[in-house]
Enzyme design. Structure first.
Site, short mmCIF file in Angstrom:
data_model
loop_
_atom_site.label_atom_id
_atom_site.label_comp_id
_atom_site.label_asym_id
_atom_site.label_seq_id
_atom_site.Cartn_x
_atom_site.Cartn_y
_atom_site.Cartn_z
CD GLU A 252 65.43 56.64 36.43
OE1 GLU A 252 65.20 56.77 35.20
OE2 GLU A 252 64.55 56.77 37.30
CD GLU A 363 60.96 53.24 31.79
OE1 GLU A 363 59.95 53.90 32.08
OE2 GLU A 363 62.07 53.41 32.34
#
Length: 448
Positions: A252, A363
């Site tokens: 990520e 997120e």
């Protein structure tokens, strides 16, 4: 002989230091007793909503031992205007090489091959493009604003402090994502890492076709965070493995605002990896052994500047992650052609081969303090229908295919767990290719 200890107050930056000259054992005994009493009474102010922690001398000693393993001796130290301390560490002394699987690792100077870009039709720059500016080369970070840089052969490492660790739940949790609940596959929904307070607004692609990387240009904002243990991020996920077990592999990268991790509310460039579904392996940035940095101008974990403003100038960063077709390492590129470093193939199981899913988007952590949905914002804090200059965006989504070529994503799906809190809208045009607006304010009359 001298005995010393230093504790810093997170809110004011004021430090309390104790240095005792060992002129006599009696004096030292009294000083030690005084110091231990001080530790029992001393409280640290942490984050946005003040919380207090008693700190024992034993815990401080454990923390310091851990910090000594990740804060490597610098050849040069740079004081950033935003308060960060950047240590220029010899690249062969960086934390990554402490990993048991990387003890004999030879640092790769560069990838054997960059992804090939397929020819696309030239398009005139539109109004959005003129008003969006991309950071590149490292000058986009606050610690570089005065023209400072680390010497050749070193890498910039953001120094971790005792306060950074104390904001975490525990020493084990420092630098790690709180383990989310991994949802089983659902019809028409991705195997997104969700639950346990994690909420998303994402675009995703996943098929029988093997994927070897992804790219996107990401709009940068500074969303407000309600609670110190919450965060808001915008990133690319490279995924492989199962979501109903403990073998998920994830790479990520993007930007995040995390008061708990960094002690402020600035958006920061970050990386993350795990090879066991966030259980024990992996961490943010360089806070554990793993990611090998090769760039001397970009500090992972350092603040991004400038950032976008509502109805004003827009700023974005471009991130590319791809697998070296010959050596198997997963490289991270920044901007047009700047290498940041790589995740060695040895760290992974499923990603040692290829990715089965790529996700782009936002997120947040919703801790539901006081029984209400958090007001922590995602993206700009505005819903996607507000459009350019108001809502946050990802543009020019691409994936790396089997022949190491970048190709525009033609078919994506989108998902948001609670569209009244955070949402996403995707589109396509010749200039921005496949793109989407996303985000939201969190708690509002329709989101409780």
């Amino acid at each position: 002989m001298k005995f010393g200890r230093q504790i810093m107050a997170t809110k004011t930056g004021v430090s309390i230091s104790l240095s005792i000259s060992n002129s006599s054992s009696l004096h030292l005994s009294f000083a030690l007793l005084f110091f231990l009493l001080l530790l029992q009474r001393f409280t640290l102010v942490c984050g946005l909503n003040y919380t207090y922690k008693q700190v024992s001398s034993l815990r401080l000693e454990r923390i310091q031992r851990h910090l000594d393993t990740i804060n490597k001796p610098p050849l040069l130290t740079i004081q950033s205007p935003d308060g960060d301390i950047i240590d220029c560490v010899h690249k062969r002394k960086q934390p990554a090489l402490d990993h048991p699987l990387l003890r004999n690792h030879k640092i790769q100077r560069g990838p054997t091959e960059w992804p090939k870009t397929k020819m696309v039709k030239e398009n005139k720059e539109d109004g959005r493009e003129r008003r969006a500016r991309s950071g590149g080369g490292g000058a986009f970070q606050t610690w570089r604003v005065n023209g400072t840089r680390c010497p050749k052969g070193t890498i910039p490492v953001r120094r971790s402090t005792v306060n950074d660790v104390l904001r975490s739940k525990s020493l084990f949790d420092f630098g790690k994502k709180k383990r989310p609940i991994l949802l089983d596959r659902r019809i028409d929904a991705p195997d997104v890492v969700s639950g346990n307070g994690h909420e998303h607004a994402i675009a995703y692609t996943g098929s029988s076709e093997e994927m070897y990387g992804a790219k996107a240009t990401i709009n940068v904002w500074d969303p407000s965070i309600e609670m110190v243990n919450e965060f808001s991020l915008s990133q690319i996920w490279i995924l492989s493995g199962s979501f109903d077990g403990s073998d998920l592999n994830s790479i990520e990268a993007g930007w995040q605002v995390s008061p708990e991790l960094y002690g402020d509310s600035r958006p920061r460039l970050f990386t993350y990896w795990t090879s066991d579904a966030y259980q024990a392996t992996g961490c943010y940035n360089l806070l554990c052994a793993g990611f090998v940095q090769t760039n001397s101008r970009i500090a992972i974990g350092a603040a991004i500047s400038p950032i976008s403003s509502f109805s004003g100038s827009q700023y974005d960063i471009t991130i590319l992650i791809w697998k070296d077709p010959k050596l198997g390492n997963w490289w991270m590129g920044f901007g047009d052609n700047t290498l940041v470093g790589y995740w060695p193939a040895e760290l992974f199981t499923h990603l040692a081969d290829h990715a089965t899913m790529v996700e782009w988007g936002g997120e947040v952590v919703n801790s539901r303090a006081n029984g209400q949905h958090t007001s922590t914002q995602m993206g700009s804090g505005h819903f996607p229908h507000d459009g350019f200059g108001k809502a946050s965006y990802f543009r020019n989504l691409e994936i790396v295919d089997t022949d190491n070529s970048l190709s525009a994503v033609q078919d994506i799906s989108i998902m948001a767990e609670n569209i009244n809190c955070y949402n996403i809208m995707s589109s396509y045009d010749d200039q921005w290719g496949t793109h989407f607006y996303y985000g939201g304010p969190g708690r509002n009359p329709k989101c409780q």
